[in-house]
Design a protein around this motif. Sequence first.
Motif, mmCIF file in Angstrom:
data_model
loop_
_atom_site.group_PDB
_atom_site.id
_atom_site.type_symbol
_atom_site.label_atom_id
_atom_site.label_comp_id
_atom_site.label_asym_id
_atom_site.label_seq_id
_atom_site.Cartn_x
_atom_site.Cartn_y
_atom_site.Cartn_z
ATOM 1 N N GLY A 121 0.837 -1.217 0.000
ATOM 2 C CA GLY A 121 0.000 0.000 0.000
ATOM 3 C C GLY A 121 0.865 1.257 0.000
ATOM 4 N N LEU A 122 1.941 1.251 0.772
ATOM 5 C CA LEU A 122 2.828 2.424 0.819
ATOM 6 C C LEU A 122 3.532 2.631 -0.519
ATOM 7 C CD1 LEU A 122 4.492 2.098 4.359
ATOM 8 C CD2 LEU A 122 2.593 3.554 3.670
ATOM 9 N N ILE A 123 3.923 1.523 -1.154
ATOM 10 C CA ILE A 123 4.599 1.638 -2.466
ATOM 11 C C ILE A 123 3.624 2.204 -3.503
ATOM 12 C CG2 ILE A 123 5.645 0.297 -4.338
ATOM 13 C CD1 ILE A 123 6.807 -1.550 -2.090
ATOM 14 N N LEU A 124 2.374 1.779 -3.430
ATOM 15 C CA LEU A 124 1.367 2.323 -4.353
ATOM 16 C C LEU A 124 1.147 3.819 -4.081
ATOM 17 C CD1 LEU A 124 -0.729 1.961 -6.574
ATOM 18 C CD2 LEU A 124 -2.360 1.190 -4.838
ATOM 19 N N ASP A 125 1.008 4.183 -2.803
ATOM 20 C CA ASP A 125 0.756 5.600 -2.466
ATOM 21 C C ASP A 125 1.923 6.490 -2.879
ATOM 22 O OD1 ASP A 125 -1.564 4.803 -1.272
ATOM 23 O OD2 ASP A 125 -0.879 5.135 0.788
ATOM 24 N N GLU A 126 3.130 6.065 -2.542
ATOM 25 C CA GLU A 126 4.286 6.959 -2.678
ATOM 26 C C GLU A 126 4.985 6.859 -4.038
ATOM 27 O OE1 GLU A 126 4.538 9.211 -0.578
ATOM 28 O OE2 GLU A 126 3.222 8.333 0.938
ATOM 29 N N TRP A 127 4.857 5.706 -4.698
ATOM 30 C CA TRP A 127 5.534 5.504 -5.980
ATOM 31 C C TRP A 127 4.551 5.374 -7.128
ATOM 32 C CZ3 TRP A 127 10.798 4.372 -7.324
ATOM 33 C CH2 TRP A 127 11.695 4.515 -6.265
ATOM 34 N N GLY A 128 3.291 5.136 -6.802
ATOM 35 C CA GLY A 128 2.297 4.889 -7.852
ATOM 36 C C GLY A 128 2.492 3.548 -8.537
ATOM 37 N N LEU A 129 3.192 2.624 -7.872
ATOM 38 C CA LEU A 129 3.453 1.316 -8.476
ATOM 39 C C LEU A 129 2.528 0.258 -7.878
ATOM 40 C CD1 LEU A 129 7.380 1.246 -8.519
ATOM 41 C CD2 LEU A 129 5.828 1.678 -10.446
ATOM 42 N N HIS A 130 1.866 -0.507 -8.768
ATOM 43 C CA HIS A 130 1.008 -1.617 -8.343
ATOM 44 C C HIS A 130 1.836 -2.890 -8.221
ATOM 45 C CE1 HIS A 130 -1.841 1.212 -10.198
ATOM 46 N NE2 HIS A 130 -2.709 0.739 -9.306
ATOM 47 N N ASP A 131 1.253 -3.903 -7.559
ATOM 48 C CA ASP A 131 1.883 -5.234 -7.532
ATOM 49 C C ASP A 131 2.220 -5.634 -8.957
ATOM 50 O OD1 ASP A 131 1.212 -5.221 -4.911
ATOM 51 O OD2 ASP A 131 -0.133 -6.952 -5.009
ATOM 52 N N GLY A 132 3.372 -6.236 -9.147
ATOM 53 C CA GLY A 132 3.752 -6.684 -10.486
ATOM 54 C C GLY A 132 4.457 -5.615 -11.288
ATOM 55 N N GLU A 133 4.553 -4.392 -10.738
ATOM 56 C CA GLU A 133 5.257 -3.315 -11.455
ATOM 57 C C GLU A 133 6.618 -3.022 -10.827
ATOM 58 O OE1 GLU A 133 1.572 -0.810 -13.378
ATOM 59 O OE2 GLU A 133 2.310 -0.146 -11.424
ATOM 60 N N TYR A 134 6.984 -3.779 -9.797
ATOM 61 C CA TYR A 134 8.303 -3.648 -9.178
ATOM 62 C C TYR A 134 8.758 -5.036 -8.747
ATOM 63 C CZ TYR A 134 5.236 -3.574 -5.080
ATOM 64 O OH TYR A 134 4.265 -3.861 -4.158
ATOM 65 N N LEU A 135 10.053 -5.117 -8.461
ATOM 66 C CA LEU A 135 10.660 -6.387 -8.047
ATOM 67 C C LEU A 135 10.620 -6.480 -6.535
ATOM 68 C CD1 LEU A 135 13.562 -5.786 -10.487
ATOM 69 C CD2 LEU A 135 12.138 -7.851 -10.594
#
Length: 181
Positions: free
Chosen positions: A63-77
């Motif tokens: 959730g924090l990665i989505l909020d702060e980076w705008g990245l969904h599951d599967g969009e980062y390693l």
Amino acid sequence: MNERRLDDLPGCERCELSLTRTRVVLGSGPKGATLLVVGEAPGRHEDLGGEPFIGRSGRLLRGLILDEWGLHDGEYLITNVVKCRPPNNRTPRSREIAACRPWLDLEALAWRPERVLAVGTVAARAVFGFNEPMTVVHGRVTPWGHGVGVATYHPAAALRGGPNVVAVMREDLRTLARWQP
Ligand code: URA
């Protein structure tokens, strides 16, 4: 070559965690992604489900990665320093961390992320060599591979420590997001 050797990871027996795990929890995400997140070791959900950070602390982190980076599951390693669950979620032992190290190095070589986020003290030490407490080292932009990285609190610490810890994690994620090559 690196990817071929990573094919051996599911059968790894380099340490005693292979005797108690359900399965090796491989890192996941698209090769070529900018961000790599490194945690400590799989917990019960990950040991059963076979993916990093799919339990309660993973929901908070994702959730924090989505909020702060705008990245969904599967969009980062996303991976762990230790790929097998330690019994009762105890902290991985030094020899287990050392035995698992080649796998993390192979993942990093295969993926070549530009930025790395190490969550928790075990990852901060394994990735950056930090020995000081997280209160001291979090948010410090540090050269890593061909890019940079930052350490922050483990989401399990945020679940225990509440909004103040979450606020610090958000700021650390923003620090890493703001870095320009
Ligand atoms: N904690 C971690 O450090 N990694 C996981 O994959 C799950 C919980």
